[in-house]
Design an enzyme around this catalytic site. Structure first.
Site, PDB file in Angstrom:
ATOM      1  N   GLY C  55     -68.212 -73.395   4.968  1.00 15.47           N
ATOM      2  CA  GLY C  55     -67.204 -73.407   6.011  1.00 15.47           C
ATOM      3  C   GLY C  55     -67.293 -74.626   6.908  1.00 15.47           C
ATOM      4  O   GLY C  55     -68.339 -75.268   7.003  1.00 15.47           O
ATOM      5  N   SER C  56     -66.190 -74.945   7.570  1.00 11.45           N
ATOM      6  CA  SER C  56     -66.194 -76.017   8.567  1.00 11.45           C
ATOM      7  C   SER C  56     -66.768 -75.492   9.883  1.00 11.45           C
ATOM      8  O   SER C  56     -66.917 -74.292  10.073  1.00 11.45           O
ATOM      9  CB  SER C  56     -64.769 -76.523   8.792  1.00 11.45           C
ATOM     10  N   GLY C  57     -67.053 -76.418  10.780  1.00 15.74           N
ATOM     11  CA  GLY C  57     -67.543 -76.039  12.096  1.00 15.74           C
ATOM     12  C   GLY C  57     -69.034 -76.242  12.258  1.00 15.74           C
ATOM     13  O   GLY C  57     -69.607 -75.867  13.275  1.00 15.74           O
ATOM     14  N   HIS C  58     -69.665 -76.846  11.235  1.00 15.80           N
ATOM     15  CA  HIS C  58     -71.113 -77.014  11.263  1.00 15.80           C
ATOM     16  C   HIS C  58     -71.546 -78.479  11.196  1.00 15.80           C
ATOM     17  O   HIS C  58     -72.695 -78.756  10.868  1.00 15.80           O
ATOM     18  CB  HIS C  58     -71.746 -76.280  10.081  1.00 15.80           C
ATOM     19  N   ASP C 111     -69.417 -67.958  -0.154  1.00 15.35           N
ATOM     20  CA  ASP C 111     -69.724 -69.215  -0.848  1.00 15.35           C
ATOM     21  C   ASP C 111     -70.299 -68.944  -2.229  1.00 15.35           C
ATOM     22  O   ASP C 111     -69.929 -69.590  -3.204  1.00 15.35           O
ATOM     23  CB  ASP C 111     -70.709 -70.043  -0.013  1.00 15.35           C
ATOM     24  N   HIS C 220     -73.152 -68.016  12.581  1.00 15.91           N
ATOM     25  CA  HIS C 220     -71.789 -67.546  12.830  1.00 15.91           C
ATOM     26  C   HIS C 220     -71.813 -66.391  13.819  1.00 15.91           C
ATOM     27  O   HIS C 220     -70.867 -65.628  13.927  1.00 15.91           O
ATOM     28  CB  HIS C 220     -71.125 -67.078  11.539  1.00 15.91           C
TER      29      HIS C 220
END
Ligand SMILES: Nc1ncnc2c1ncn2[C@@H]1O[C@H](COP(=O)(O)OP(=O)(O)O)[C@@H](O)[C@H]1O
Ligand SMILES: Nc1ncnc2c1ncn2[C@@H]1O[C@H](COP(=O)(O)OP(=O)(O)O)[C@@H](O)[C@H]1O
Ligand SMILES: [Mg+2]
Ligand SMILES: [Mg+2]
Ligand SMILES: [Mg+2]
Ligand SMILES: [Mg+2]
Lengths: 335, 211, 335, 211
Positions: C55-58, C111, C220
């Site tokens: 995921g994005s945001g990391h 994932d 998360h």
């Protein structure tokens, strides 16, 4: 803001202890005073030393730019406080390789006064010093008074380029001259979304509505030029770019280096969203980007927001910008 | 001076510590709000240092105090205070019992140092707007034959007036200058400190007289 | 949390656009899909390709570790969302130099499922793939079930070491083996002080008192192991280190690499204060630090907090850890 | 089926969109709260795609839907739904009017795919706890000679029972498993989705029967 700290009064010294534990191969303190740090391989005979300094709370500014192809020494102040003249003198002595020392730092009065005092003391020890102030924050004074402006993220370009020049064994006059050239061609502006909290103070540095932002705010919360409702990144990027471009002014055909800098809690993803629009604005004006830096280069503790910096380049500046550099906080392998 | 330099430094230390929050508030309005903290730290350090190792030579003592002050409080005002102490100390070098004339000269050197270091002058909305008229008045009163406590007391009125006038001024130097016209209506914090210092010594004289 | 963004739905794609504008020399998209990115010089004939994703945001996780001596390709998901199998397949095709592809990513079910699907599709195209899951988060399962744990900042060590191995033109089996070795010897634990806000969701991912912190919380916002009043950094660092050390367990005489990682809005200064105590705890246990990394290596948008990761080293791992690496987000010149 | 696959996908799309917030809340309790969003996105995409370019071959249509579903919603459930659609589609390859037997086989293949991909089984507190008993009931009822709508309706009761039972289970897989024992007392979100899907088709049959 919640912090992972111990006693607030110990914030700076514990940070420095941790830093020296982590990076003891690259940095060392002068006479066991952690607030005066120099490159581990200092002094280098015949090389101009570059000493910088200022308040803590801005990492990687200032001490993160002590390294190869960057600055040689740094005096570390309390959070948002100038370092003392004594520490500046210690760093000066530590990096003095016989070719003189350039004082390169941001234009804040407390720092100016202390570097001045230190310079007078260094002179008494026959260490010649020169001073170049970084004053890139467009928001802090009108164009005709640009030398009165505050120094912000543009510091990075000054370190990078003056550092590369010094590394080439140039003279003090030459290093001073190129540093002045960088400063004269660098312009920045920031936007703040939230304040930060100085550990010892314990409350936010300023107050701002939950739905507000302030363009032009300084990195210690100095007043900006317009407080508005929170606006989309594209609008903010367009306005900031316009203000910077028209200030120098940057013109069609110019080549620039761009730095989009995070102030603390604004995430990298957002910085790239900002850069996306900055790049478009520059393209629209036929200004071409030679090199881009995006990340946290000069922070204000956990303040949310970012700044944009443009540096107008010529052949000399491009070559120096492309030179390798290496510190525990910044690495560049070359073009 | 009653009790010598040590007692005088102690009096200043206490007064500044008492005024700490007031100075913070003044500086917070058009600055960064640290003035109360840095000054409390600086004046405490030099008083304590003197207490631990007193020095007969007033000049030397002040020079040492200046170095210490800068080390513990290297803010704008801290550096200006350090400069003032260094210059004043130099002017009193070798004196163990400075005369009134010596004191005036030292004060003039001190505020001269502030102006030089700060590249500032009366009217810029700084501590100088308190100290300059106060020292001028002190000098005149002494020349008129008043004794030091009397003259100091009269000069306090000038200091107070100077402080009040800073509220009408536009800040020309330092952090407050970024507020430009918005600084009008607010007193200068450094001027507030000048007043606190002057008043501290006035009270000290008064206490000396009473005792 | 206030953000410098445009439409929340455009967050990931605009971020990727900005990123490719900034780093187009290093990264390129596969078939114009910015959510499948590979090294600009891919594919390299005969070299094992390493594909990661999540995921994005990391940032810098995941795409920041695509570069020389690191991973070769990445599939980019929405914020905190798995990428699709199609994008993973695209990245796989893009980096396939004929020596097979290692899938190296964090152990999250979304994932895992998508990489599995992609692997089946790749197999149909005769691209052999292997999968190594990073599962370093001590807080997420008991020691005997360590392979069920979530992957967090330990990803960095996996990229660094497997990437160096692949760069040496090792075989798929060899790269897989060393990646497994890293994972088996890596342990992490984090502490969260504030939640973060997924742009499209618009409210904080969890709630936590103004004076509380949670040790062991996932990146998360997955539940941790103890929520307490905010404690001094020294106590937090000591507890986290103890939990990590006793888990593997790390023993006196061991040599380790340490990573103190910021989750987003916690400032670098605080990370060094944490590292200071981690170093002391290790010294007390006679565990020696071979190499230290402090900074933002795996974030959760603007979450406040940090994580500590230890990797137990042997000769092979040390050599690979010291190898140079280079991406737009991470540079290492060598020892 | 009344109106063919297109109408059926449309019915599911509407029902899932209506249940969006309920699914978000269920997933938020012991997950990350995205299930409503991803499923609304996925089922909307495949219904709209079919509407734009219908396909007589039900098997092919479902395979295409599976690929699309994964592209627009690559979450855990999105990938499981994609797998189910791919497997179900494969089982119906070439069929334009699948028989009841075909449908049961396709459903069995679909839930077999979920279990395989997810390495999960009945009792793990997942969507399988709804779909498995529902499909078993459907198969038995059809074998007993009921027509599809009747059998589907009876199976709905099994689906509902399955959903209720998830509240007593400990999560064994996925994000919710990190909550361990704390997951007891909460319904599984994916099971909620299974129920929504089954009910959507049941309503669709009912509407078909009435019209
Ligand atoms: N250039 C100057 N010359 C004389 N006094 C100055 C000058 N600049 C600032 N001051 C005085 O210093 C005060 C602020 O001191 P301080 O809080 O230490 O500054 P800062 O926090 O900006 O370092 C001002 O209120 C003013 O009286
Ligand atoms: N391994 C698995 N096998 C079958 N179903 C699963 C599995 N893991 C999770 N699920 C189902 O998926 C639901 C969650 O889906 P989703 O919200 O997409 O997950 P995530 O947000 O974690 O990617 C759960 O409520 C459960 O019903
Ligand atoms: Mg101040
Ligand atoms: Mg200050
Ligand atoms: Mg979910
Ligand atoms: Mg999810």
């Amino acid at each position: 803001m919640k912090k992972l700290i111990n006693q607030p009064e110990a914030f700076v010294d514990e940070m420095l202890e941790g830093l020296l534990l982590a990076h003891g191969c690259s940095l060392r303190s002068v006479r066991s005073d952690n607030r005066a740090l120099i490159r581990a391989d200092s002094p280098r005979a015949g090389k101009v030393g570059i000493v910088t300094g200022g308040g803590s709370g801005h990492l990687p500014v200032f001490l993160g730019y002590v390294g190869e192809g960057l600055a040689d020494g740094v005096a570390v102040g309390g959070v948002f406080q100038s370092p003392g003249a004594e520490q500046i003198l210690s760093a000066t002595q530590g990096v003095n390789g016989g070719a003189g020392v350039l004082y390169l730092f941001g234009n804040y009065q407390g720092d100016v006064l202390n570097f001045e005092m230190a310079g007078e003391l260094a002179e008494m020890e026959d260490i010649p010093t020169r001073t170049v102030l970084v004053s890139d924050d467009v928001a802090s004074a009108p164009p005709e008074e640009w030398q009165k402006r505050r120094g912000v993220a543009g510091l990075f370009f000054a370190y990078k380029i003056a550092g590369a020049k010094a590394e080439s064994m140039a003279s003090l006059e030459e290093v001073e001259a190129v540093a002045k050239k960088v400063v004269a061609n660098t312009r920045s502006m920031g936007v703040a979304l939230t304040p930060c909290t100085v550990p010892e103070v314990g409350r936010p540095s300023f107050s701002i509505g939950d739905d507000e932002m302030e363009i032009g705010m300084g990195i210690h919360g100095e007043p900006g030029i317009s407080r508005t409702k929170l606006r989309p990144a594209d609008e903010v990027a367009a306005e900031i770019t316009q203000r910077i471009v028209s200030d120098l002014p940057f013109k069609g055909g110019d080549e620039v280096a761009v730095l989009v800098n995070g102030l603390g809690s604004t995430c990298l993803e957002e910085l790239y969203i900002m850069f996306r629009r900055v790049a478009k604005e520059l393209e629209d004006r036929d200004i071409s980007i030679y090199r881009t830096y995006v990340g946290e280069y000069a922070t204000s503790l956990e303040m949310a927001g970012c700044s944009v910096t443009l540096l107008k380049l010529d052949g000399e500046l491009k070559e120096l910008l492309d030179a390798p550099a290496h510190s525990p906080f910044f690495e560049q392998i070359g073009r | 001076m009653p009790g010598g330099l040590g007692a005088c430094l102690e009096a200043v230390k206490n007064e500044v510590n008492e005024a700490k929050d007031w100075l913070i508030d003044l500086d917070a309005a058009i600055g960064d709000g640290d003035l109360g903290l840095t000054m409390a730290r600086g004046f405490t350090a030099i008083a304590d240092e003197y207490q631990q190792s007193p020095q007969a030579d007033v000049g030397r003592a002040l020079v040492r105090a200046g170095m210490t002050f800068n080390r513990v409080a290297p803010s704008t005002m801290g550096t200006l205070m350090a400069t003032a102490l260094l210059r004043g100390g130099k002017a009193l070098a070798g004196k163990e019992n400075p005369s009134n004339e010596d004191i005036v000269q030292a004060l003039e050197a001190a505020i001269g140092g502030i102006g030089e270091r700060g590249k500032s002058q009366v009217g810029d909305k700084t501590i100088l707007d308190v100290l300059q008229p106060a020292v001028e008045t002190l000098k005149r009163e002494l020349a008129d034959g008043k004794d030091l406590p009397q003259a100091w007391s009269t000069a306090l009125t000038a200091a107070e007036k100077g402080f009040e006038q800073t509220a009408n001024m536009v800040s020309k130097v330092g952090r407050a200058s970024w507020f430009g016209e918005k600084s009008v209506g607010k007193h200068d914090a450094g001027a507030g400190l000048g007043l606190v210092l002057w008043r501290a010594i006035q009270k000290h004289f008064e206490a000396g007289r009473e005792s």
